[in-house]
Design a protein around this motif. Structure first.
Motif, PDB file in Angstrom:
ATOM      1  N   LEU A  67     -26.861 -16.147  37.168  1.00  0.00           N
ATOM      2  CA  LEU A  67     -25.581 -16.065  36.455  1.00  0.00           C
ATOM      3  C   LEU A  67     -25.751 -15.414  35.087  1.00  0.00           C
ATOM      4  O   LEU A  67     -24.911 -14.618  34.656  1.00  0.00           O
ATOM      5  CB  LEU A  67     -24.950 -17.450  36.335  1.00  0.00           C
ATOM      6  N   MET A  68     -26.862 -15.713  34.400  1.00  0.00           N
ATOM      7  CA  MET A  68     -27.116 -15.085  33.096  1.00  0.00           C
ATOM      8  C   MET A  68     -27.322 -13.579  33.250  1.00  0.00           C
ATOM      9  O   MET A  68     -26.806 -12.792  32.444  1.00  0.00           O
ATOM     10  CB  MET A  68     -28.324 -15.724  32.414  1.00  0.00           C
ATOM     11  N   MET A  69     -28.059 -13.173  34.283  1.00  0.00           N
ATOM     12  CA  MET A  69     -28.255 -11.744  34.510  1.00  0.00           C
ATOM     13  C   MET A  69     -26.929 -11.067  34.860  1.00  0.00           C
ATOM     14  O   MET A  69     -26.665  -9.940  34.417  1.00  0.00           O
ATOM     15  CB  MET A  69     -29.293 -11.517  35.614  1.00  0.00           C
ATOM     16  N   THR A  70     -26.087 -11.757  35.624  1.00  0.00           N
ATOM     17  CA  THR A  70     -24.780 -11.207  35.970  1.00  0.00           C
ATOM     18  C   THR A  70     -23.935 -10.998  34.727  1.00  0.00           C
ATOM     19  O   THR A  70     -23.312  -9.942  34.555  1.00  0.00           O
ATOM     20  CB  THR A  70     -24.049 -12.149  36.943  1.00  0.00           C
ATOM     21  N   VAL A  71     -23.906 -11.980  33.845  1.00  0.00           N
ATOM     22  CA  VAL A  71     -23.138 -11.871  32.600  1.00  0.00           C
ATOM     23  C   VAL A  71     -23.684 -10.721  31.744  1.00  0.00           C
ATOM     24  O   VAL A  71     -22.919  -9.950  31.161  1.00  0.00           O
ATOM     25  CB  VAL A  71     -23.153 -13.202  31.823  1.00  0.00           C
ATOM     26  N   ALA A  72     -24.999 -10.572  31.695  1.00  0.00           N
ATOM     27  CA  ALA A  72     -25.605  -9.493  30.910  1.00  0.00           C
ATOM     28  C   ALA A  72     -25.206  -8.124  31.461  1.00  0.00           C
ATOM     29  O   ALA A  72     -24.839  -7.218  30.695  1.00  0.00           O
ATOM     30  CB  ALA A  72     -27.128  -9.639  30.889  1.00  0.00           C
ATOM     31  N   LEU A  77     -21.746  -3.204  31.218  1.00  0.00           N
ATOM     32  CA  LEU A  77     -20.741  -2.359  31.861  1.00  0.00           C
ATOM     33  C   LEU A  77     -19.348  -2.547  31.263  1.00  0.00           C
ATOM     34  O   LEU A  77     -18.386  -1.966  31.745  1.00  0.00           O
ATOM     35  CB  LEU A  77     -20.703  -2.650  33.371  1.00  0.00           C
ATOM     36  N   ARG A  78     -19.263  -3.396  30.234  1.00  0.00           N
ATOM     37  CA  ARG A  78     -18.004  -3.691  29.542  1.00  0.00           C
ATOM     38  C   ARG A  78     -16.939  -4.233  30.497  1.00  0.00           C
ATOM     39  O   ARG A  78     -15.772  -3.895  30.398  1.00  0.00           O
ATOM     40  CB  ARG A  78     -17.516  -2.468  28.779  1.00  0.00           C
ATOM     41  N   GLN A  79     -17.365  -5.076  31.424  1.00  0.00           N
ATOM     42  CA  GLN A  79     -16.449  -5.706  32.368  1.00  0.00           C
ATOM     43  C   GLN A  79     -15.945  -7.013  31.777  1.00  0.00           C
ATOM     44  O   GLN A  79     -16.638  -7.669  31.005  1.00  0.00           O
ATOM     45  CB  GLN A  79     -17.150  -5.981  33.699  1.00  0.00           C
ATOM     46  N   THR A  80     -14.745  -7.397  32.177  1.00  0.00           N
ATOM     47  CA  THR A  80     -14.166  -8.645  31.702  1.00  0.00           C
ATOM     48  C   THR A  80     -14.271  -9.709  32.782  1.00  0.00           C
ATOM     49  O   THR A  80     -14.469  -9.406  33.955  1.00  0.00           O
ATOM     50  CB  THR A  80     -12.683  -8.453  31.344  1.00  0.00           C
ATOM     51  N   PHE A  81     -14.127 -10.958  32.365  1.00  0.00           N
ATOM     52  CA  PHE A  81     -14.063 -12.054  33.321  1.00  0.00           C
ATOM     53  C   PHE A  81     -12.613 -12.247  33.724  1.00  0.00           C
ATOM     54  O   PHE A  81     -11.713 -12.190  32.893  1.00  0.00           O
ATOM     55  CB  PHE A  81     -14.583 -13.358  32.697  1.00  0.00           C
ATOM     56  N   ASN A  82     -12.407 -12.443  35.004  1.00  0.00           N
ATOM     57  CA  ASN A  82     -11.083 -12.765  35.511  1.00  0.00           C
ATOM     58  C   ASN A  82     -11.279 -13.641  36.745  1.00  0.00           C
ATOM     59  O   ASN A  82     -12.409 -14.010  37.078  1.00  0.00           O
ATOM     60  CB  ASN A  82     -10.285 -11.493  35.826  1.00  0.00           C
ATOM     61  N   MET A  89     -18.647 -14.888  41.507  1.00  0.00           N
ATOM     62  CA  MET A  89     -19.836 -15.589  41.024  1.00  0.00           C
ATOM     63  C   MET A  89     -19.996 -16.937  41.731  1.00  0.00           C
ATOM     64  O   MET A  89     -21.123 -17.347  42.031  1.00  0.00           O
ATOM     65  CB  MET A  89     -19.761 -15.770  39.504  1.00  0.00           C
ATOM     66  N   ALA A  90     -18.887 -17.591  42.019  1.00  0.00           N
ATOM     67  CA  ALA A  90     -18.960 -18.862  42.734  1.00  0.00           C
ATOM     68  C   ALA A  90     -19.508 -18.653  44.144  1.00  0.00           C
ATOM     69  O   ALA A  90     -20.346 -19.420  44.620  1.00  0.00           O
ATOM     70  CB  ALA A  90     -17.579 -19.517  42.790  1.00  0.00           C
TER      71      ALA A  90
END
Length: 162
Positions: A67-72, A77-82, A89-90
């Motif tokens: 999950l940390m690597m995914t967030v990084a 890539l300047r992607q947002t969470f939605n 991710m779940a």
């Protein structure tokens, strides 16, 4: 809205008709909570079925690391969470746990044979490589079409920070 208010003709004012912010915040909180509960349950089930604390700990460690690597990567890539990214991710937690269990079990199984640690690790990785790769590719292929959606859902999947 405040920035636009100055450029509007006289007598025209902006007024929110429907604010989805509270709904979205609650949905994001729910998905986050589901991810935490799902990860905790996965660890408990692993411990019950594997009956080996060390293997469970190794597998469980893969969840936060992934999950940390995914967030990084999302940040780079300047992607947002939605809702879509959190849902993905779940789903990925299950895939990560599955792959981690396959690899750690393949490494731990030769313990009974008393193989040297390096040989055990190499044999375990080689034995699990095809299974893990096939499982991961299958999941990616199943969910890849979601990234190609257009219309209302499409922009949500490909939204970028400005």
């Amino acid at each position: 809205m405040a920035a636009l208010a100055g450029s509007l003709p006289p007598g025209v004012r902006l007024k929110p008709l429907y604010d989805q912010a509270a709904l979205v915040r609650e949905a994001v909180r729910s998905v986050r909570d589901a991810m935490v509960v799902g990860a905790a349950l996965a660890v408990v089930i692993l411990l019950l079925f594997l009956r080996h604390g060390r293997i469970t700990a190794i597998s469980a460690t893969s969840i936060p690391l992934t999950l940390m690597m995914t967030v990084a990567v999302m940040s780079l890539l300047r992607q947002t969470f939605n809702l879509m990214t959190l849902g993905a991710m779940a789903i990925a937690i299950g895939l990560v746990i599955d792959d981690a269990v396959v690899v750690t079990e393949n490494i731990a199984r030769p313990l009974a044979v008393h193989a040297r640690p390096r040989a055990r690790g190499a044999r375990g990785r080689a034995g699990a490589a095809v299974a893990v790769t096939t499982s991961t590719i299958t999941t990616v292929v199943v969910f890849l079409p979601l990234g190609l959606l257009e219309g209302v859902v499409g922009p949500v999947l490909s939204s970028r920070c400005r």
